[in-house]
Design a protein around this motif. Sequence first.
Motif, PDB file in Angstrom:
ATOM      1  N   GLN A 187      42.474 -49.273-101.277  1.00 50.25           N
ATOM      2  CA  GLN A 187      43.875 -49.106-101.611  1.00 50.25           C
ATOM      3  C   GLN A 187      44.301 -50.232-102.563  1.00 50.25           C
ATOM      4  O   GLN A 187      43.515 -51.093-102.933  1.00 50.25           O
ATOM      5  CB  GLN A 187      44.718 -49.129-100.336  1.00 50.25           C
ATOM      6  CG  GLN A 187      44.292 -48.109 -99.293  1.00 50.25           C
ATOM      7  CD  GLN A 187      44.415 -46.683 -99.780  1.00 50.25           C
ATOM      8  OE1 GLN A 187      45.481 -46.246-100.213  1.00 50.25           O
ATOM      9  NE2 GLN A 187      43.309 -45.937 -99.719  1.00 50.25           N
ATOM     10  N   LYS A 223      44.780 -46.035 -93.234  1.00 47.61           N
ATOM     11  CA  LYS A 223      44.585 -44.848 -94.090  1.00 47.61           C
ATOM     12  C   LYS A 223      43.834 -43.776 -93.317  1.00 47.61           C
ATOM     13  O   LYS A 223      43.075 -44.049 -92.385  1.00 47.61           O
ATOM     14  CB  LYS A 223      43.830 -45.227 -95.364  1.00 47.61           C
ATOM     15  CG  LYS A 223      42.429 -45.738 -95.163  1.00 47.61           C
ATOM     16  CD  LYS A 223      41.775 -46.013 -96.524  1.00 47.61           C
ATOM     17  CE  LYS A 223      40.381 -46.596 -96.363  1.00 47.61           C
ATOM     18  NZ  LYS A 223      40.430 -47.994 -95.878  1.00 47.61           N
ATOM     19  N   LYS A 256      47.981 -50.664 -95.473  1.00 44.20           N
ATOM     20  CA  LYS A 256      47.606 -49.488 -96.259  1.00 44.20           C
ATOM     21  C   LYS A 256      46.119 -49.190 -96.122  1.00 44.20           C
ATOM     22  O   LYS A 256      45.691 -48.039 -96.160  1.00 44.20           O
ATOM     23  CB  LYS A 256      47.957 -49.713 -97.726  1.00 44.20           C
ATOM     24  CG  LYS A 256      49.434 -49.918 -98.005  1.00 44.20           C
ATOM     25  CD  LYS A 256      49.710 -49.954 -99.481  1.00 44.20           C
ATOM     26  CE  LYS A 256      48.943 -51.052-100.195  1.00 44.20           C
ATOM     27  NZ  LYS A 256      49.357 -52.408 -99.768  1.00 44.20           N
ATOM     28  N   GLU A 278      40.087 -40.553 -96.485  1.00 47.36           N
ATOM     29  CA  GLU A 278      40.073 -41.506 -97.592  1.00 47.36           C
ATOM     30  C   GLU A 278      39.238 -42.741 -97.269  1.00 47.36           C
ATOM     31  O   GLU A 278      39.442 -43.806 -97.865  1.00 47.36           O
ATOM     32  CB  GLU A 278      41.508 -41.926 -97.925  1.00 47.36           C
ATOM     33  CG  GLU A 278      42.390 -40.778 -98.380  1.00 47.36           C
ATOM     34  CD  GLU A 278      43.792 -41.238 -98.718  1.00 47.36           C
ATOM     35  OE1 GLU A 278      44.006 -42.470 -98.800  1.00 47.36           O
ATOM     36  OE2 GLU A 278      44.677 -40.381 -98.887  1.00 47.36           O
TER      37      GLU A 278
END
Length: 377
Positions: free
Chosen positions: A257, A248, A244, A252
């Motif tokens: 995360q 990303k 994650k 972001e």
Amino acid sequence: MADAKVIPFDDDRSRTGAVPRPSRRRSGGGGGSGRRKGEPAVIHEVQPLPGLGRRQDDVHVTRDQQPPQEPQKSQEPQESQDQPGHQSPSSSPHGGVVGGLERRIAGGLSFLRRRLTGDYEVDEFGYDAELTDQVLMSMVRPLYEKYFRVEVKGIENIPAEGGALIVANHSGTLPLDGLMMQVGVHDNHPAGRHLRLLAADLVFMLPVVNELARKAGHTLACAEDAERLLERGELVGVMPEGFKGIGKPFSERYKLQRFGRGGFVSTALRQGAPIIPCSIVGAEEIYPMIGNAKTLARVLGFPYFPITPTFPWLGPLGAIPLPTKWTIQFGEPIRTDGYPPEAAEDPMLMFNLTDQVREQIQHTLYKLLVQRRSVFF
């Protein structure tokens, strides 16, 4: 640098030439240059050849004042050492380079002999310390020193011995941040400690990467392996964001995360090992991920298939990372040895510690971003 040569001045050459130079004797009277009656004979000191002796001015020495002459052979070693360009064999730069090259060749041959004869050690996880130091680290170090120019801060927060858990943010599309952190710990820590990284299942499913990861000290990201390493006093690194974080989108960047379920906190509590937050700045920009080909990723069995401004448009050239400037900062350790053994089963405590670690990493990331002058400098 080539050895310096002593170039004699013109007046020195005239003294050693075929035509003798008249002495510059000053008389006390009207300036006659001849010797007076009863005056002792004047003896001119013989000048040594240029490069073999010190330069001296012409002086008049009588037989009674002349010091005893020492053998020329005994003077030559000392005189030659006094010359500006002289270097002894031990201080010669060429001798040092040759000696260092010989030692490197001897060490390389000894390394090959041990590899061919099997005279090396591998631990239960497949970690090969000698291969990591001699080969794998040397392959990654140019990226660390010259390409990304990694700057390490807070290395004093890592203990000199005993088990500890380093928790870092994860980013960059490809997991280069873990390798840079591994080199940074080993090359900057006074004790030269090795970082044992916990890797995802995908790493150990790839044919060549699997073997190299095991040799470099990486192991499966599971609580059992992590606890065994901490129990042995190893330095363990984990990146709880997983895919994650590394996959990303670029929009972001530097936004942490979710840190999973806090399993790393439970592992640290069981072993009483300190948790050291680690913030990495610079990895987010090496592959700016502007898209994700999910269908192609599903076909290939990857968690994502990145699309960047250069990949896949430029083919293999698009896989070259951008030369960003990196900073890795290790924060103050969060101690866990003061909690009782049953604390590892307390979900509220694990949630609070996980949130504390995450907030500390995020706050340090923002601080480093404010201090950064440029992405590339």
